[in-house]
Design an enzyme around this catalytic site. Structure first.
Site, PDB file in Angstrom:
ATOM      1  N   LEU A 145      -4.983  89.092  15.325  1.00  0.00           N
ATOM      2  CA  LEU A 145      -5.795  87.977  14.833  1.00  0.00           C
ATOM      3  C   LEU A 145      -6.688  87.458  15.975  1.00  0.00           C
ATOM      4  CD1 LEU A 145      -6.279  85.862  12.488  1.00  0.00           C
ATOM      5  CD2 LEU A 145      -4.530  84.467  13.576  1.00  0.00           C
ATOM      6  N   ASN A 165     -12.864  85.209  22.250  1.00  0.00           N
ATOM      7  CA  ASN A 165     -13.487  83.886  22.124  1.00  0.00           C
ATOM      8  C   ASN A 165     -12.886  83.015  21.031  1.00  0.00           C
ATOM      9  OD1 ASN A 165     -15.359  84.398  24.181  1.00  0.00           O
ATOM     10  ND2 ASN A 165     -16.631  85.558  22.757  1.00  0.00           N
ATOM     11  N   GLY A 207      17.955  76.405  45.172  1.00  0.00           N
ATOM     12  CA  GLY A 207      17.200  77.523  45.759  1.00  0.00           C
ATOM     13  C   GLY A 207      17.489  78.843  45.052  1.00  0.00           C
ATOM     14  N   GLU A 246       1.361  82.273  18.841  1.00  0.00           N
ATOM     15  CA  GLU A 246       1.471  81.907  17.411  1.00  0.00           C
ATOM     16  C   GLU A 246       1.170  80.432  17.184  1.00  0.00           C
ATOM     17  OE1 GLU A 246       4.352  83.772  14.935  1.00  0.00           O
ATOM     18  OE2 GLU A 246       4.664  85.381  16.375  1.00  0.00           O
ATOM     19  N   THR A 265      -0.511  77.101  19.708  1.00  0.00           N
ATOM     20  CA  THR A 265      -0.054  76.287  20.838  1.00  0.00           C
ATOM     21  C   THR A 265       0.664  75.031  20.329  1.00  0.00           C
ATOM     22  OG1 THR A 265      -2.111  75.038  20.845  1.00  0.00           O
ATOM     23  CG2 THR A 265      -2.057  77.021  22.218  1.00  0.00           C
TER      24      THR A 265
HETATM   25  C1  LIG Z   1       1.957  87.133  25.570  1.00  0.00           C
HETATM   26  C2  LIG Z   1       1.052  86.857  24.410  1.00  0.00           C
HETATM   27  C3  LIG Z   1       1.239  87.562  23.220  1.00  0.00           C
HETATM   28  C4  LIG Z   1       0.376  87.345  22.131  1.00  0.00           C
HETATM   29  N1  LIG Z   1       0.508  88.126  21.005  1.00  0.00           N
HETATM   30  C5  LIG Z   1      -0.430  88.015  20.018  1.00  0.00           C
HETATM   31  C6  LIG Z   1      -0.416  88.920  18.903  1.00  0.00           C
HETATM   32  O1  LIG Z   1       0.450  89.804  18.801  1.00  0.00           O
HETATM   33  N2  LIG Z   1      -1.392  88.792  17.958  1.00  0.00           N
HETATM   34  C7  LIG Z   1      -2.379  87.833  18.044  1.00  0.00           C
HETATM   35  O2  LIG Z   1      -3.238  87.787  17.155  1.00  0.00           O
HETATM   36  N3  LIG Z   1      -2.413  86.964  19.079  1.00  0.00           N
HETATM   37  C8  LIG Z   1      -1.479  87.037  20.073  1.00  0.00           C
HETATM   38  N4  LIG Z   1      -1.520  86.172  21.146  1.00  0.00           N
HETATM   39  C9  LIG Z   1      -2.569  85.168  21.211  1.00  0.00           C
HETATM   40  C10 LIG Z   1      -2.066  83.733  21.037  1.00  0.00           C
HETATM   41  O3  LIG Z   1      -1.693  83.520  19.699  1.00  0.00           O
HETATM   42  C11 LIG Z   1      -3.188  82.794  21.519  1.00  0.00           C
HETATM   43  O4  LIG Z   1      -3.227  82.904  22.923  1.00  0.00           O
HETATM   44  C12 LIG Z   1      -2.958  81.360  21.099  1.00  0.00           C
HETATM   45  O5  LIG Z   1      -3.114  81.229  19.706  1.00  0.00           O
HETATM   46  C13 LIG Z   1      -3.940  80.389  21.791  1.00  0.00           C
HETATM   47  O6  LIG Z   1      -5.257  80.845  21.737  1.00  0.00           O
HETATM   48  P1  LIG Z   1      -6.120  80.909  23.097  1.00  0.00           P
HETATM   49  O7  LIG Z   1      -5.310  81.636  24.094  1.00  0.00           O
HETATM   50  O8  LIG Z   1      -7.456  81.475  22.762  1.00  0.00           O
HETATM   51  O9  LIG Z   1      -6.267  79.418  23.569  1.00  0.00           O
HETATM   52  P2  LIG Z   1      -7.401  78.325  23.056  1.00  0.00           P
HETATM   53  O10 LIG Z   1      -7.452  78.317  21.575  1.00  0.00           O
HETATM   54  O11 LIG Z   1      -8.646  78.637  23.817  1.00  0.00           O
HETATM   55  O12 LIG Z   1      -6.756  77.014  23.575  1.00  0.00           O
HETATM   56  C14 LIG Z   1      -6.915  76.510  24.908  1.00  0.00           C
HETATM   57  C15 LIG Z   1      -6.304  75.110  24.960  1.00  0.00           C
HETATM   58  O13 LIG Z   1      -7.020  74.230  24.077  1.00  0.00           O
HETATM   59  C16 LIG Z   1      -6.116  73.648  23.161  1.00  0.00           C
HETATM   60  N5  LIG Z   1      -6.789  73.452  21.867  1.00  0.00           N
HETATM   61  C17 LIG Z   1      -7.523  74.366  21.172  1.00  0.00           C
HETATM   62  N6  LIG Z   1      -7.962  73.823  20.020  1.00  0.00           N
HETATM   63  C18 LIG Z   1      -7.481  72.556  19.976  1.00  0.00           C
HETATM   64  C19 LIG Z   1      -7.589  71.473  19.047  1.00  0.00           C
HETATM   65  N7  LIG Z   1      -8.272  71.598  17.904  1.00  0.00           N
HETATM   66  N8  LIG Z   1      -6.975  70.310  19.342  1.00  0.00           N
HETATM   67  C20 LIG Z   1      -6.283  70.170  20.501  1.00  0.00           C
HETATM   68  N9  LIG Z   1      -6.149  71.148  21.424  1.00  0.00           N
HETATM   69  C21 LIG Z   1      -6.730  72.325  21.168  1.00  0.00           C
HETATM   70  C22 LIG Z   1      -4.950  74.619  23.063  1.00  0.00           C
HETATM   71  O14 LIG Z   1      -3.785  73.988  22.586  1.00  0.00           O
HETATM   72  C23 LIG Z   1      -4.851  75.086  24.501  1.00  0.00           C
HETATM   73  O15 LIG Z   1      -4.122  74.154  25.237  1.00  0.00           O
HETATM   74  C24 LIG Z   1      -0.651  86.362  22.225  1.00  0.00           C
HETATM   75  C25 LIG Z   1      -0.814  85.624  23.405  1.00  0.00           C
HETATM   76  C26 LIG Z   1       0.008  85.878  24.493  1.00  0.00           C
HETATM   77  C27 LIG Z   1      -0.232  85.109  25.769  1.00  0.00           C
END
Ligand SMILES: Cc1cc2nc3c(=O)[nH]c(=O)nc-3n(C[C@H](O)[C@H](O)[C@H](O)COP(=O)(O)OP(=O)(O)OC[C@H]3O[C@@H](n4cnc5c(N)ncnc54)[C@H](O)[C@@H]3O)c2cc1C
Length: 379
Positions: free
Chosen positions: A125, A129, A340, A363, A365
């Site tokens: 998903l 960006n 430690g 899944e 934040t």
């Molecule tokens: C180890 C790992 C495994 C993963 N596995 C998968 C997978 O199998 N499939 C998949 O599709 N994705 C996967 N992901 C992606 C994961 O679901 C996303 O990283 C997560 O949804 C957050 O998106 P982002 O990293 O783009 O952060 P952003 O959306 O850029 O968020 C950055 C910050 O802004 C905050 N924020 C964003 N919008 C808002 C809002 N409206 N209000 C308040 N705060 C906000 C967030 O909480 C966060 O603190 C994985 C990520 C990791 C690190």
């Protein structure tokens, strides 16, 4: 809700403990250090029935319910969070999406291989960006006769390189139209589909996280899951269930850290007595345990409602939000109790500490969970 463990839950707990002792604990720090993704171990977990836990037996699964699923993830998570993340992504995201929204032919084609662990699944998903705001995805699919052609990049995908099959959500309509996205199944080996950069991570290091690249990837219309335009709505439903699995994983990490801290606090002596006799340490343990119990209740509540077919949008967000924050809290306190020794890799809490942080991010934040909850309570 009945909190007594079923016979199946007791059996699963013992089976995972025995398996972890022999096949995970001796290797997990090496996997962690080298970021080795142990596909062979996932396949072995498949032989134990853990790669298709909630899939009915007629499709090659174990036919268990969500309580058994939570038990399995929690037990595995006590030992190695990153392997558990892989099991959760395979079961809750990929396999469950095909099972829930696939037609009979699609179920028969892919589910038995996934449920047995012969094939490893992934689910795409997120894009570079668009994470929390997944609805703005730029990966597109356009129809060409009886085929669809997908172009774009998904990132941070669990098993993005090594999965045998993926469910990918791509834009098939207008930007910002929640009915403008569709879910497709793409098999590894399909021309135009490849794995990209593998991420070097803080924790969850043996769970492979990588890009998936679609470059004029042509797939037949038989690989569309459900209706064209339903992909985003399907994804949100899949995430509701998936969040219970991240809550269970978080419970596992929190409990693993807590149990290690209890044992260590009884053994470690300072000032002529075990550190557990210091109220500062005992109160930390009391606080950790209370929060773990509360997280467990929220997780079981969401699972119970899910099993009864109720809408769990808010309840899965409660469970995921709270349990993941408890995992970070409990593993941080466990490191503190170890002093430690908590900071070095010879003891398990350092790894729990690093692994736990993903739970508040993947899944959805913690902020996104609060968005879901606040929308539900303010409507
Ligand atoms: C180890 C790992 C495994 C993963 N596995 C998968 C997978 O199998 N499939 C998949 O599709 N994705 C996967 N992901 C992606 C994961 O679901 C996303 O990283 C997560 O949804 C957050 O998106 P982002 O990293 O783009 O952060 P952003 O959306 O850029 O968020 C950055 C910050 O802004 C905050 N924020 C964003 N919008 C808002 C809002 N409206 N209000 C308040 N705060 C906000 C967030 O909480 C966060 O603190 C994985 C990520 C990791 C690190």
């Amino acid at each position: 809700m009945d909190f007594n463990q079923t016979e199946n839950q007791i059996l699963i707990t013992q089976t995972i403990r025995d398996f972890a002792e022999k096949h995970i604990k001796p290797y997990m720090m090496e996997w962690d250090e080298t970021q080795h993704f142990p596909v062979e171990t996932l396949r072995a977990l498949g032989e134990l029935g853990l790669m298709g836990i909630v899939i009915p037996e007629e499709y090659g699964g174990s036919g268990f319910g969500y309580f058994e699923y939570i038990t399995a993830l929690t037990e595995l998570g006590k030992v190695d969070g990153s392997l558990t993340l892989s099991v959760a992504a395979h079961n809750s995201l990929c396999t469950n999406h095909i099972f829930k929204f696939g037609n009979e032919a699609q179920r028969r084609k892919w589910i038995p291989k996934l449920a047995s662990g012969e094939w490893i699944g992934s689910w795409g998903l997120t894009e570079p960006n668009t994470g929390s705001d997944a609805g703005r995805m730029q990966c597109v699919a356009r129809q060409d006769g009886d085929d669809w052609i997908i172009n774009g990049t998904k990132n941070f995908i669990t098993h993005g390189i090594s999965s045998n099959v993926t469910v990918v959500i791509a834009r098939t309509g207008e930007l910002l139209d929640s009915r403008g996205m569709t879910a497709f199944v793409v098999e590894r080996g399909t021309q135009g589909f490849s794995g990209g950069k593998k991420e070097n991570k803080l924790g969850m290091r043996c769970s492979e996280t990588a890009e998936m690249i679609f470059d004029n990837c042509r797939i037949p219309k038989e690989n569309v899951l459900g209706n064209v335009g339903d992909g985003f709505v399907q994804a949100l439903k899949i995430l509701d269930g998936g969040r219970i699995s991240i809550a269970a994983l978080s419970l596992g990490i929190a409990t693993g850290a807590y149990e290690a801290a209890v044992q260590y606090s009884k053994e470690r002596e300072q000032f002529g007595k075990s550190i557990s006799t210091f109220q500062a340490i005992a109160f930390k343990l009391a606080e950790m345990h209370t929060k773990i119990e509360a997280a467990k209740l929220l997780t079981y509540q969401a699972a119970d409602m899910y099993m009864r077919g109720e809408n769990i949008n808010k309840e899965s967000a409660y469970a995921k939000y709270y349990a993941s924050e408890v995992a970070v809290y409990a593993s941080t306190e466990a490191v503190q109790i170890f002093g430690g020794y908590g900071y070095i890799k010879d003891f398990p809490v350092e790894k729990h500490y690093r692994d736990s942080k993903l739970c508040t991010i993947g899944e959805g934040t913690s902020e996104v969970q609060k968005l879901v909850i606040s929308r539900a309570i303010l409507k």
